[in-house]
Design a protein around this motif. Structure first.
Motif, PDB file in Angstrom:
ATOM      1  N   ILE A   2      -1.541   7.629  -8.326  1.00 29.80           N
ATOM      2  CA  ILE A   2      -2.746   6.983  -8.856  1.00 29.80           C
ATOM      3  C   ILE A   2      -3.796   8.030  -9.222  1.00 29.80           C
ATOM      4  O   ILE A   2      -4.536   7.881 -10.188  1.00 29.80           O
ATOM      5  CB  ILE A   2      -3.297   5.928  -7.861  1.00 29.80           C
ATOM      6  CG1 ILE A   2      -4.336   5.056  -8.564  1.00 29.80           C
ATOM      7  CG2 ILE A   2      -3.846   6.551  -6.579  1.00 29.80           C
ATOM      8  CD1 ILE A   2      -4.640   3.763  -7.851  1.00 29.80           C
ATOM      9  N   ILE A   3      -3.855   9.129  -8.443  1.00 27.09           N
ATOM     10  CA  ILE A   3      -4.787  10.227  -8.753  1.00 27.09           C
ATOM     11  C   ILE A   3      -4.044  11.555  -8.690  1.00 27.09           C
ATOM     12  O   ILE A   3      -3.270  11.795  -7.761  1.00 27.09           O
ATOM     13  CB  ILE A   3      -5.975  10.260  -7.765  1.00 27.09           C
ATOM     14  CG1 ILE A   3      -6.837   9.011  -7.932  1.00 27.09           C
ATOM     15  CG2 ILE A   3      -6.827  11.514  -7.963  1.00 27.09           C
ATOM     16  CD1 ILE A   3      -7.960   8.897  -6.933  1.00 27.09           C
ATOM     17  N   GLN A   4      -4.272  12.384  -9.700  1.00 23.20           N
ATOM     18  CA  GLN A   4      -3.654  13.711  -9.716  1.00 23.20           C
ATOM     19  C   GLN A   4      -4.714  14.726 -10.139  1.00 23.20           C
ATOM     20  O   GLN A   4      -5.328  14.602 -11.201  1.00 23.20           O
ATOM     21  CB  GLN A   4      -2.476  13.736 -10.691  1.00 23.20           C
ATOM     22  CG  GLN A   4      -1.609  14.963 -10.543  1.00 23.20           C
ATOM     23  CD  GLN A   4      -0.181  14.710 -11.048  1.00 23.20           C
ATOM     24  OE1 GLN A   4       0.144  13.603 -11.470  1.00 23.20           O
ATOM     25  NE2 GLN A   4       0.642  15.722 -11.002  1.00 23.20           N
ATOM     26  N   LYS A  27      -0.603   5.414  -4.733  1.00 23.55           N
ATOM     27  CA  LYS A  27      -1.184   4.086  -4.581  1.00 23.55           C
ATOM     28  C   LYS A  27      -0.969   3.594  -3.151  1.00 23.55           C
ATOM     29  O   LYS A  27       0.114   3.709  -2.587  1.00 23.55           O
ATOM     30  CB  LYS A  27      -0.531   3.108  -5.563  1.00 23.55           C
ATOM     31  CG  LYS A  27      -1.107   1.698  -5.512  1.00 23.55           C
ATOM     32  CD  LYS A  27      -0.385   0.775  -6.478  1.00 23.55           C
ATOM     33  CE  LYS A  27      -1.012  -0.599  -6.509  1.00 23.55           C
ATOM     34  NZ  LYS A  27      -0.972  -1.315  -5.215  1.00 23.55           N
ATOM     35  N   GLY A  28      -2.036   3.076  -2.545  1.00 22.71           N
ATOM     36  CA  GLY A  28      -1.946   2.518  -1.206  1.00 22.71           C
ATOM     37  C   GLY A  28      -2.008   3.537  -0.082  1.00 22.71           C
ATOM     38  O   GLY A  28      -1.869   3.177   1.081  1.00 22.71           O
ATOM     39  N   GLU A  29      -2.263   4.800  -0.418  1.00 22.01           N
ATOM     40  CA  GLU A  29      -2.404   5.820   0.624  1.00 22.01           C
ATOM     41  C   GLU A  29      -3.825   5.823   1.177  1.00 22.01           C
ATOM     42  O   GLU A  29      -4.788   5.550   0.458  1.00 22.01           O
ATOM     43  CB  GLU A  29      -2.084   7.220   0.075  1.00 22.01           C
ATOM     44  CG  GLU A  29      -0.635   7.594   0.161  1.00 22.01           C
ATOM     45  CD  GLU A  29      -0.384   9.073  -0.157  1.00 22.01           C
ATOM     46  OE1 GLU A  29       0.503   9.639   0.502  1.00 22.01           O
ATOM     47  OE2 GLU A  29      -1.041   9.628  -1.043  1.00 22.01           O
ATOM     48  N   PRO A 149     -11.621  -2.897  -6.021  1.00 21.30           N
ATOM     49  CA  PRO A 149     -11.282  -1.628  -6.683  1.00 21.30           C
ATOM     50  C   PRO A 149      -9.859  -1.169  -6.363  1.00 21.30           C
ATOM     51  O   PRO A 149      -9.303  -1.504  -5.314  1.00 21.30           O
ATOM     52  CB  PRO A 149     -12.303  -0.649  -6.085  1.00 21.30           C
ATOM     53  CG  PRO A 149     -12.628  -1.229  -4.745  1.00 21.30           C
ATOM     54  CD  PRO A 149     -12.593  -2.716  -4.930  1.00 21.30           C
ATOM     55  N   LYS A 150      -9.278  -0.411  -7.284  1.00 22.60           N
ATOM     56  CA  LYS A 150      -7.966   0.187  -7.030  1.00 22.60           C
ATOM     57  C   LYS A 150      -8.092   1.313  -6.007  1.00 22.60           C
ATOM     58  O   LYS A 150      -7.203   1.534  -5.199  1.00 22.60           O
ATOM     59  CB  LYS A 150      -7.363   0.724  -8.330  1.00 22.60           C
ATOM     60  CG  LYS A 150      -6.961  -0.369  -9.305  1.00 22.60           C
ATOM     61  CD  LYS A 150      -6.372   0.231 -10.568  1.00 22.60           C
ATOM     62  CE  LYS A 150      -5.982  -0.873 -11.552  1.00 22.60           C
ATOM     63  NZ  LYS A 150      -5.457  -0.301 -12.813  1.00 22.60           N
ATOM     64  N   VAL A 151      -9.234   2.035  -6.093  1.00 22.75           N
ATOM     65  CA  VAL A 151      -9.471   3.144  -5.159  1.00 22.75           C
ATOM     66  C   VAL A 151     -10.852   2.988  -4.537  1.00 22.75           C
ATOM     67  O   VAL A 151     -11.834   2.758  -5.235  1.00 22.75           O
ATOM     68  CB  VAL A 151      -9.389   4.519  -5.864  1.00 22.75           C
ATOM     69  CG1 VAL A 151      -9.448   5.641  -4.818  1.00 22.75           C
ATOM     70  CG2 VAL A 151      -8.129   4.644  -6.703  1.00 22.75           C
TER      71      VAL A 151
END
Length: 208
Positions: A2-4, A27-29, A149-151
């Motif tokens: 999801i983020i890099q 995702k989901g971490e 939110p996704k994050v």
């Protein structure tokens, strides 16, 4: 991912705050960034959450380059929630209205569900200055979550809380992550950080 983040660096007036950070978040971490004051963890959190542009390097969200996002405000509203150490609630609005302000389309039922989740439903009609610091922080968390939110990013979210309320907040983060929300928290509390899936130590602007 999801983020890099690739080779992220940031300078403040020539002083190096971050140097060549490489980080991947699934995702989901539930991720914790730990480090002493001045280590660079808040700067890193600010960049990951799009509140600050890096001096150099690349940042991607679901394989899209942040630099290519046309409307950053719209992007944040759809994808990102942020919790600060200080709640920044508006004192002349009651708690329900503070949450509603973050998402005018939110229904009364949606807001009440969040308030119930955070065990503050009985405080909906009270004002921020009528409740405790721990309760205010939980209202601020509800405000950050009302857009689903996704994050969810949090900068020292338990810095002003006692140990009991701090534990409650981190247990909520664990629950949200188990339901698929990605959580990224900057904290100096290494004991609470043990509840995360991964811990990254930021030291002198680098991941130790």
């Amino acid at each position: 991912m999801i983020i890099q983040a690739s080779n992220l660096s940031h300078n403040y007036n020539g002083d190096i705050a971050l140097k060549n950070i490489n980080l991947q978040i699934k995702k989901g971490e539930f991720i914790c960034l730990v480090g002493e004051s001045g280590s660079g963890k808040t700067t890193l959190l600010s960049i990951l959450s799009t509140l600050l542009k890096p001096t150099s390097g690349k940042l991607s969200f679901e394989n899209s380059n942040y630099a290519d996002i046309k409307n950053i405000d719209n992007f944040r509203q759809k994808n990102i929630g942020f919790i600060f150490q200080f709640h920044y609630l508006i004192n002349y609005l009651n708690n329900f209205e503070n949450i509603k302000l973050a998402n005018e389309k939110a229904t009364k039922e949606e807001i009440n569900t969040l308030l119930e989740l955070l065990d503050i439903k009985n405080l909906a009609n009270k004002f921020p200055n009528e409740i405790s610091g721990g309760q205010r922080q939980r209202v601020a968390i509800a405000r950050a979550l009302i857009n689903t939110p996704k994050v969810l990013f949090a900068d020292e979210p338990t810095g002003n809380l006692d140990s009991k309320n701090a534990q409650i907040v981190f247990e909520l983060f664990r629950k949200l992550a188990s339901e698929g929300m990605t959580i990224v928290v900057a904290t100096h509390n290494k004991e609470l950080a043990q509840m995360a899936d991964k811990i990254y130590e930021v030291k002198d602007g680098q991941l130790a």
